[in-house]
Design an enzyme around this catalytic site. Structure first.
Site, PDB file in Angstrom:
ATOM      1  N   PHE A 188       0.858  -1.186   0.000  1.00 41.73           N
ATOM      2  CA  PHE A 188       0.000   0.000   0.000  1.00 41.73           C
ATOM      3  C   PHE A 188       0.893   1.234   0.000  1.00 41.73           C
ATOM      4  O   PHE A 188       1.710   1.415   0.898  1.00 41.73           O
ATOM      5  CB  PHE A 188      -0.912   0.030   1.236  1.00 41.73           C
ATOM      6  N   ASP A 294       9.233   2.829   1.736  1.00 42.67           N
ATOM      7  CA  ASP A 294       8.084   3.627   2.161  1.00 42.67           C
ATOM      8  C   ASP A 294       7.901   3.456   3.672  1.00 42.67           C
ATOM      9  O   ASP A 294       7.388   2.451   4.142  1.00 42.67           O
ATOM     10  CB  ASP A 294       6.839   3.153   1.385  1.00 42.67           C
ATOM     11  N   LYS A 323       2.752  10.696   8.242  1.00 46.31           N
ATOM     12  CA  LYS A 323       2.098  10.245   9.478  1.00 46.31           C
ATOM     13  C   LYS A 323       2.735  10.777  10.769  1.00 46.31           C
ATOM     14  O   LYS A 323       2.616  11.960  11.047  1.00 46.31           O
ATOM     15  CB  LYS A 323       2.068   8.709   9.502  1.00 46.31           C
ATOM     16  N   THR A 348       3.336  24.467  -5.566  1.00 50.42           N
ATOM     17  CA  THR A 348       3.204  25.761  -4.897  1.00 50.42           C
ATOM     18  C   THR A 348       3.880  25.754  -3.531  1.00 50.42           C
ATOM     19  O   THR A 348       4.774  26.548  -3.262  1.00 50.42           O
ATOM     20  CB  THR A 348       1.722  26.126  -4.707  1.00 50.42           C
TER      21      THR A 348
HETATM   22  C1  LIG Z   1       2.856   2.636   3.845  1.00 47.09           C
HETATM   23  C2  LIG Z   1       1.959   3.746   3.442  1.00 47.09           C
HETATM   24  N1  LIG Z   1       2.298   4.506   2.389  1.00 47.09           N
HETATM   25  C3  LIG Z   1       1.527   5.529   1.991  1.00 47.09           C
HETATM   26  C4  LIG Z   1       0.359   5.828   2.627  1.00 47.09           C
HETATM   27  C5  LIG Z   1      -0.481   6.954   2.135  1.00 47.09           C
HETATM   28  O1  LIG Z   1      -0.464   8.045   3.001  1.00 47.09           O
HETATM   29  P1  LIG Z   1      -1.614   9.125   2.933  1.00 47.09           P
HETATM   30  O2  LIG Z   1      -2.840   8.471   3.445  1.00 47.09           O
HETATM   31  O3  LIG Z   1      -1.124  10.222   3.830  1.00 47.09           O
HETATM   32  O4  LIG Z   1      -1.728   9.556   1.536  1.00 47.09           O
HETATM   33  C6  LIG Z   1      -0.036   5.059   3.737  1.00 47.09           C
HETATM   34  C7  LIG Z   1      -1.288   5.356   4.430  1.00 47.09           C
HETATM   35  O5  LIG Z   1      -1.825   4.603   5.157  1.00 47.09           O
HETATM   36  C8  LIG Z   1       0.783   3.995   4.141  1.00 47.09           C
HETATM   37  O6  LIG Z   1       0.438   3.220   5.176  1.00 47.09           O
HETATM   38  C1  LIG Z   2      -4.914  26.371 -11.684  1.00 49.74           C
HETATM   39  C2  LIG Z   2      -3.984  25.541 -10.859  1.00 49.74           C
HETATM   40  N1  LIG Z   2      -4.335  24.289 -10.552  1.00 49.74           N
HETATM   41  C3  LIG Z   2      -3.550  23.503  -9.802  1.00 49.74           C
HETATM   42  C4  LIG Z   2      -2.337  23.952  -9.336  1.00 49.74           C
HETATM   43  C5  LIG Z   2      -1.485  23.032  -8.526  1.00 49.74           C
HETATM   44  O1  LIG Z   2      -1.430  23.404  -7.187  1.00 49.74           O
HETATM   45  P1  LIG Z   2      -0.239  22.881  -6.255  1.00 49.74           P
HETATM   46  O2  LIG Z   2       0.982  23.567  -6.715  1.00 49.74           O
HETATM   47  O3  LIG Z   2      -0.665  23.281  -4.878  1.00 49.74           O
HETATM   48  O4  LIG Z   2      -0.177  21.417  -6.422  1.00 49.74           O
HETATM   49  C6  LIG Z   2      -1.929  25.253  -9.633  1.00 49.74           C
HETATM   50  C7  LIG Z   2      -0.633  25.731  -9.150  1.00 49.74           C
HETATM   51  O5  LIG Z   2      -0.082  26.673  -9.592  1.00 49.74           O
HETATM   52  C8  LIG Z   2      -2.767  26.064 -10.412  1.00 49.74           C
HETATM   53  O6  LIG Z   2      -2.408  27.308 -10.745  1.00 49.74           O
END
Ligand SMILES: Cc1ncc(COP(=O)(O)O)c(C=O)c1O
Ligand SMILES: Cc1ncc(COP(=O)(O)O)c(C=O)c1O
Lengths: 471, 472
Positions: A188, A294, A323, A348
């Site tokens: 996962f 991970d 986490k 951003t």
């Molecule tokens: C091993 C691992 N990787 C990635 C994730 C994804 O994290 P998030 O839920 O913050 O996107 C999880 C979430 O449970 C995880 O257990």
């Molecule tokens: C219209 C639009 N959508 C999505 C995004 C992506 O946002 P973020 O950089 O927070 O992933 C941007 C960032 O500039 C944006 O201008």
């Protein structure tokens, strides 16, 4: 003195249940909330103002011992006084109201915050960090880093070709890559489109979402108790490594990276041996494939080491976290993993200084109080108690695992229904626990869990098992 | 009557002050060098001292004070160190939100609903619900997931079970479990840089290069002739041409198109505007073909264009199906109104945090402040004033300032300059003369001041720009 006594002199002595959980107040609030926000996955409504230490309070005033801790993301207990202090500093207020676009306008204290915080616990050899927003985000940014790295190597200093520049705008190769990320069965890694393509835990996590045709290799299915299955487990490691070697040798597209959890958590708390992980490291090296570990769920001290893979003595190329650190991101060493030019790995916010500050405070507490030592001691005690329970309820408690891996302990139950009934029953008795995989029960207490909490946990578990076996 | 900036930033400087020969100066350079050992700093303009920045002025590590018309890539709306937000940052609620961050999908707190309703109160017209993400790209990808769940469950029957074929194939990343569905985006669009969003993004090759991508269609975004007055006919034809392309994709694309995603103003891609007829046309086509319309308000939303949500000015009817937000909101996610955009089962649209009460609290406070202090009418006025001043500048330097655009959209304005090189030179000189600015598209200069930018800031900006352009 146990750490909980130091932090939480007023921590409840035991769970206190006034109503069923969720009770009438939780239910009423959930009904209201559901008119604005999807509440189908809600256990209950929590009252964080009245939660303390290892105890979570719900809207009905029930107090539960928490061994799930916001899906393994609360490290130091609720309302930890040291974190409350960190949250009330001027630095924190400044970070909150002036959230920077970190890559463009980093704050003058960001270097110190990273150095004293996250980087001070980076695994050996990984001395740079890229900050992100969630576990999924961290993993996907790590994938991007690997994909760009491999493509840059292949280009060997040549600029993008006109064909690449044109085709990428149509989402076609060669500009759009046909390289892949390898993951393991039952793994996962998150739920956005790239990370979900590497997730293989359960259909429900993946259904209806377009996916990349990326390969998997088998993760070992270990037999318990380990002492009784030495040969079989060894053969299983060998089978899986052989299969991995086969996929790495024969997959028709270049494999940029492999991603693996040190313990597959959502997929059922599947452990594997150090030999297996060392084999994965060797094979990925041999095939020129980057290795991403991970540590989103395993990391942050719950395993008795800061990062669980440190139990295996391997060094990945990238390691992702989120986490318990409250701040997501990945560590790496090779500067080329930041992209061969600026604005390739970019967005951003590129993280959040307020989260880096909290991570720093958490890390400071872990070190200052030698919390990992406490985790190991408590966990050994806990594992011993659970072994006794397994003996006693051998029909209900199967495949107890996680010995020597701190609190990363889990066991299986005979079916999903029995498991769900058990989790529900424990909750009614004041113990909040989580499931994993199809039939697993996982323990994910915070680092402030002590022996007295173990005694309560074991008491509830035993009483629930006893009721279940009498029915 | 005093302006918001005068009232809440009484100590705001009266003008920029540049004290070093270069920006970054010696201190900034040293700080970048050490930071670069651990964090990629190749995009760094300068190191910022946020504790000293105030209102519309950003202060760097060398003590240079710059008027900020870029505002953290359009994400700081309320000025630096806004005292009313500092109160929120220090509130008990905020402190708890930081220390006891919940897994919101499983264990929402007792005060969560109120926080969330404080945001939904200001949702775009017609939107009722929200789902939270943690960045703009995250918000867009979650919106896509909602659309795909909905598309497949509509086909299957909303509460019908998955087929065994779906459950088996999905574990191999294959259809039918992982269906081949597409989302249409526009040329020059920008929706983020994760895998699905990078597939939608069409701004520059560098934003996409070397990432595996979904084979999804594009259609052209209108390219209008400026000034708009006098070019009505040509631009109307352009709308029709682009809409015909969209319809053609629906008819001929190899896989079903589940949604169209569009920015009200394409920002990263060059500040490209379109008009009500175009947006209504998209709504009509999506309805005709059973697809969802997603409006990406990540950059335009939360007041940046003089109204809370930019797409509302087009009165799209019926309203869009999903509206995504981030940046100035300080919280990310999407608004929607059809309950069927919530999947039938739990744990489909899910992740650990499902947002962050810290962000949601801040978001509610920001929107309350915008509305209670009536910031938007003032911003619209400033915008018109700013535009007229830039128009004068354009007349003075017709060879340098081209395609001035964004009239009537607050200070969300842009213009083109003759070449990327000239632009780089212009931006660098503006900075050393005390104005922090950003670019967009190939040759665009975009203005992204906060909502607290007033006429007096325009009066500082314009003479500096005049001097810099004259020197080029
Ligand atoms: C091993 C691992 N990787 C990635 C994730 C994804 O994290 P998030 O839920 O913050 O996107 C999880 C979430 O449970 C995880 O257990
Ligand atoms: C219209 C639009 N959508 C999505 C995004 C992506 O946002 P973020 O950089 O927070 O992933 C941007 C960032 O500039 C944006 O201008």
């Amino acid at each position: 003195m146990p750490i909980a006594d130091k932090y939480f002199p007023d921590e409840p002595k035991a769970p206190h249940m006034i109503t069923p959980c969720p009770g009438p107040a939780s239910k009423a609030k959930l009904a209201e909330l559901s008119t604005a926000f999807d509440t189908k996955a809600a256990f209950f409504i929590a009252d964080f103002y009245n939660s303390l230490g290892n105890y979570i309070c719900d809207a009905d005033g029930n107090l539960l011992l928490d061994a799930y801790c916001q899906i393994s993301s609360i490290a130091l207990g609720y309302n930890n006084p040291e974190l409350l202090k960190a949250a009330q500093t001027k630095e924190m207020a400044t970070a909150l109201v002036n959230r920077p676009a970190l890559a463009c306008f980093p704050s003058s204290d960001y270097y110190e915050i990273l150095k004293e915080g996250l980087l001070s616990v980076a695994p050996e050899g990984l001395d740079r960090v890229c900050t992100a927003h969630t576990g999924s985000d961290a993993n996907e940014m790590a994938f991007k880093a690997c994909l760009m790295y491999q493509a840059t190597k292949k280009r060997a200093g040549k600029p993008f070709t006109q064909l690449e520049l044109d085709s990428v705008m149509k989402n076609e190769t060669p500009g759009a890559s046909d390289m892949v990320i390898l993951s393991f069965t039952n793994g996962f890694h998150g739920r956005l489109f790239g990370s979900l393509s590497t997730t293989h835990s359960k259909p429900i996590h993946k259904l209806d979402i377009p996916a990349f045709p990326w390969p998997t290799a088998p993760f070992p299915t270990v037999k318990y108790p380990l002492e009784d299955h030495v040969e079989e487990n060894k053969a299983e490691d060998e089978r899986c490594l052989k299969e991995l070697d086969h996929v790495l040798s024969t997959f028709p597209h270049q494999i940029a990276a492999a991603i693996i959890e040190p313990v597959q958590s959502e997929g059922g708390d599947n452990h594997a041996s150090a030999t297996f992980f060392q084999g994965v490291r060797e094979l990925t090296k041999k095939h020129g494939v980057l290795l991403i570990v991970d540590e989103v769920q395993c990391g942050g001290g719950g395993s008795g080491k800061m990062w669980l893979h440190q139990h295996y003595g391997i060094r990945p190329d990238l390691m992702t976290f989120s986490k318990k650190m409250q701040n997501a991101g990945f560590f790496y060493h090779d500067p080329l993993l930041a992209g061969d030019r600026p604005y390739r790995q970019f967005n951003t916010w590129c993280g959040d200084p307020s989260k880096a500050l909290i991570a720093k405070a958490i890390i400071h507490e872990i070190k200052e109080n030698d919390l990992l030592k406490g985790v190991n001691e408590t966990a050994e005690y806990l594992y011993g108690k659970l072994e006794e329970i397994r003996e006693k309820y051998s029909k209900l408690v199967l495949n107890l695992r996680g010995k020597g891996r701190g609190f990363f302990i889990a066991f299986d139950m005979p079916s999903a229904e029995i498991r769900d009934k058990f989790l529900w029953g424990c909750r009614q008795k004041g113990l909040n626990l989580g499931g994993c995989g199809d039939v697993g029960v996982r323990l994910r207490p915070g680092l402030t869990f002590g022996k007295k909490h173990v005694d309560i946990l074991v008491g509830v578990v035993e009483s629930e098992l006893s009721e279940m076996s009498n029915h | 009557m005093s302006t918001y900036a005068e009232k809440y930033f009484p100590e705001e400087p009266s003008g920029p002050k540049v004290v070093t020969e270069t920006i970054p100066g010696p201190k900034g350079k040293a700080a970048i060098k050490s930071l670069s050992e651990v964090f990629d700093t190749r995009c760094t303009f300068f190191i910022t001292d946020y504790s000293k920045s105030i209102g519309n002025y950003i202060v760097d590590a060398d003590g240079n004070v710059l008027l900020d018309a870029y505002c953290q890539v359009a994400s700081i709306g309320m000025g630096y160190n806004n005292p009313n937000l500092i109160k929120v940052a220090k509130s008990d609620k905020m402190v708890r939100a930081i220390v006891d961050r919940p897994a919101l999908g499983n264990f929402a707190g007792v005060d969560y609903e109120e926080m969330q309703r404080d945001v939904i109160k200001y949702a775009p017209k017609g939107q009722k619900y929200v789902w939270n993400g943690l960045s703009g790209a995250d918000a867009n990808e979650l919106a896509l997931k909602a659309v795909f769940f909905n598309y497949q469950s509509t086909k299957r029957g909303f509460d019908n079970p998955f087929t065994p074929e779906e459950e088996v194939s999905v574990m191999q990343n294959l259809p039918p479990g992982n269906p081949e569905l597409a989302v249409l985006s526009f040329t020059r669009a920008f929706h983020g840089r994760l895998f699905a969003t990078a597939s939608l993004t069409r701004s520059k090759p560098l934003h996409k290069m070397d990432m595996p991508a979904f084979h999804w269609p594009t259609a052209e975004f209108p390219g209008y002739k400026y000034p708009l007055e006098g070019n009505e006919e040509v631009n109307k034809k352009e709308d029709e041409r682009c809409l015909a392309l969209v319809e053609d994709r629906f008819k001929n694309w190899g896989s079903p198109i589940a949604a169209v995603i569009v920015e009200p103003i394409q920002s990263e891609g060059g500040d490209n505007h379109a008009d009500a007829a175009f947006f209504q046309g998209l709504r009509d086509i999506t309805l005709k073909y059973g697809a969802k319309l997603i409006i990406d308000e990540v950059q335009t939303g939360c007041g940046g264009t003089g109204i809370m949500w930019d797409h509302e000015r087009y009165n799209i009817t019926p309203p869009p199906d999903l509206v995504t937000f981030s940046k100035k909101m300080q919280s990310s996610g999407y608004f929607f109104h059809d309950p069927k955009l919530v999947p039938n089962l739990p744990y489909r649209q899910f992740n650990t945090w499902c947002g962050d009460p810290k962000n949601i609290l801040m978001s509610g406070a920001i929107m309350k402040e915008i509305n209670e202090k009536d910031l938007l009418p003032a911003l619209r006025e400033t915008g018109l004033y700013f535009y007229s001043k830039l128009e004068e500048l354009q007349k003075e330097f017709p060879g340098f300032i081209r395609n001035l655009r964004g009239k009537g959209k607050g200070c969300f304005m842009a213009f083109d300059v003759p070449s990327p090189e000239k632009r780089a030179e212009f931006l660098a000189k503006m900075r050393i003369n005390g104005v922090n600015l950003g670019d967009c598209g190939e040759v665009g200069v975009r203005l992204r001041p906060g909502l607290v930018f007033g006429k007096k800031h325009v009066d500082i900006f314009i003479p500096i720009a005049r001097k810099v352009i004259a020197s080029l």
